[in-house]
Design an enzyme around this catalytic site. Structure first.
Site, PDB file in Angstrom:
ATOM      1  CG  ASN A 399      -6.593  26.270  -4.051  1.00 21.88           C
ATOM      2  OD1 ASN A 399      -5.855  25.508  -3.989  1.00 21.88           O
ATOM      3  ND2 ASN A 399      -7.459  26.771  -4.996  1.00 21.88           N
ATOM      4  CG  ASP A 400      -2.891  29.383  -5.048  1.00 22.99           C
ATOM      5  OD1 ASP A 400      -3.576  28.966  -5.675  1.00 22.99           O
ATOM      6  OD2 ASP A 400      -2.992  30.606  -5.282  1.00 22.99           O
ATOM      7  CB  VAL A 401       0.195  27.972   0.768  1.00 23.24           C
ATOM      8  CG1 VAL A 401       0.357  29.542   0.135  1.00 23.24           C
ATOM      9  CG2 VAL A 401      -1.098  27.890   1.500  1.00 23.24           C
ATOM     10  CB  ALA A 441      -1.881  30.861  -8.550  1.00 21.90           C
TER      11      ALA A 441
END
Length: 473
Positions: A399-401, A441
């Site tokens: 997700n975050d990356v 995050a």
């Protein structure tokens, strides 16, 4: 145990060989293709260092030491055989804590019985001034490593919340505590009173907790590499206290390599090392920050059959693995899917973000475990430009990356972090357990709601297995 044998050149040569093997081990670990050889060299180097130390010193009870090595080695062997790959990050954190505690115990032993370590001034009967500095620094770094690693373990293991835990006035408290530790180490040179030594030790344990508690889960890859560096410097400091060149060499190698890795991780997240330690990822987040509510927006949901159809029509597929793959242990099914696509003449590549997962290299290790070819795995800077020409970006639990907010939303806690540009692909297949989570995050991902994205909501392993069945039909 302290009397050294009368052949110092032989000891130095043995330690030099061990040091060279450690350097070759690090070189081998720089690539998955040579990592096994690197591990073997490291093991041989450590065996030489330990054997040389035991041979060249008067040992009170060799059977007890051998028994301790056997027990510790046996425990390590059993843990290594049983540990799941998803638990590897917290295992590394736990082992770092042991290195830190070992440094503290060695420092305490040297302080309580300095004569046995040969660090007593023959005239004054006190500990050498240089040894006090080495001892103080070694104990302080070791205690910080221990307590910080314990918090990292608890966060990674899910025992403690991965969200930043913000203490009021934390910066003042942390700076004050660090200043007190450094001041007391300086004072320790002139006064070796017990209260000075034990106050340094206690304050160092405390600051280790205080430094890691406010760091959020998304910064854990940096924390793991940072604590790895700390453990090395602690070992090096104790090496000076013990007069053992092997410990100095090993500690310096671990410390410097960990520091370089921490720098690489911070660079990959476009963050300074100080900002990570001072606050934690998303600690001062705005509306998009950690813990923010996931926005209820329309999205396109698909099935395994839909995904299999899209993949069959593609000419090029880039697979982006993340922690969701690790949790579900989907790497073997993913490799099988990739092999089926290759048989159809479809180009298949794997894109790895430096901070994907919970520790550096987490995704690389999982893919290697599934026998994914090293030539098929690419780092962010090598493959990011290819997403624009890619037919399908297959994202599995990352997700975050992959979140464009890192480029567009200045209020986002991940703003400025380089990401994998999966949004540029013609089609995006995004496997996620549900729309209820917002990544480690705590940030919602714009990719979920794009017109070219199909959300595959299910357990990652089950979804990939169903896609494999669809491809085989």
């Amino acid at each position: 145990m302290h009397e050294i044998a009368q052949i110092p050149w032989g000891v130095s040569l043995a330690y030099l060989v061990a040091g060279v093997l450690f350097i070759l081990a690090l070189r081998g670990l720089s690539s998955p293709a040579t990592s096994r050889r690197g591990n073997r060299m490291g093991m041989i180097g450590m065996a030489i260092a330990v054997a040389t130390t035991l041979y060249t010193h008067d040992v009170v009870s060799l059977p007890e030491i051998i028994a301790a090595i056997a027990i510790g080695g046996g425990i390590g062997f059993i843990i290594a055989r049983r540990i799941a790959m998803t638990d590897m990050p917290q295992l590394v954190a736990a082992f770092h804590s042991l290195v830190g505690m070992a440094a503290v115990l060695v420092g305490a032993a040297a302080y309580l019985n300095p004569g046995a370590f040969g660090i007593v001034d023959a005239v004054t009967g006190e500990i050498h001034g240089a040894s006090r500095i080495e001892m103080g620094l070694g104990v302080a770094i070791g205690a910080i490593t221990f307590s910080g690693s314990v918090i990292a373990f608890l966060k990674l293991n899910g025992t403690m919340s991965g969200k930043p835990i913000m203490l009021p006035g934390r910066h003042v408290i942390n700076l004050g505590t660090l200043a007190a530790i450094l001041g007391l180490i300086g004072y320790f040179v002139t006064d070796q009173s017990p209260w000075v030594f034990w106050t340094v030790t206690i304050l160092s344990f405390i600051i280790g907790f205080l430094l890691i508690i406010p760091i959020g889960g998304a910064d854990m890859p940096v924390v793991v590499s940072m604590l790895n560096s700390y453990s090395g410097w602690a070992a090096a400091a104790m090496g000076f206290t013990l007069g053992n060149s092997a410990m100095i060499i090993t500690g310096a190698l671990v410390g410097s390599s960990g520091a370089i890795l921490s720098y690489i991780m911070c660079k990959a997240m476009n963050r300074s090392f100080i900002s990570v330690i001072a606050g934690g990822f998303g600690a001062d987040a705005g509306p998009s920050g950690a813990g923010g509510a996931v926005i209820d927006r329309p999205y396109k949901r698909g099935s395994a059959e839909d995904a299999a159809f899209l993949l069959k029509q593609a000419e090029s597929v880039i697979i982006v693995p993340g922690y969701g793959m690790a949790v579900s242990q989907a790497q073997h099914a993913l490799r099988e899917m990739g092999d089926l696509l290759k048989k159809e003449g479809i180009s298949v590549k794997y894109a790895i973000h430096p901070v994907a997962g919970r520790m550096p290299g987490h995704m690389n290790v999982l893919l290697a475990e599934a026998n994914v070819g090293y030539d098929d795995v690419f780092e962010l800077e090598d493959i990011n430009s290819e997403f624009g020409q890619c037919d399908v970006a297959f994202v599995i639990g990352a997700n975050d990356v992959t979140n464009p907010a890192a480029k567009t939303d200045k209020t986002s806690p991940i703003y400025g972090m380089p990401i994998l540009d999966v949004a540029n692909a013609k089609s995006v297949l995004f496997i996620k357990r549900s729309m209820g989570g917002a990544g480690y995050a705590g940030v919602d991902n714009e990719v979920f709601y794009m017109d070219n994205t199909m959300m595959l909501l299910a357990d990652a392993k089950k979804m990939v297995e169903d896609i494999v069945k669809g491809l085989a039909d």
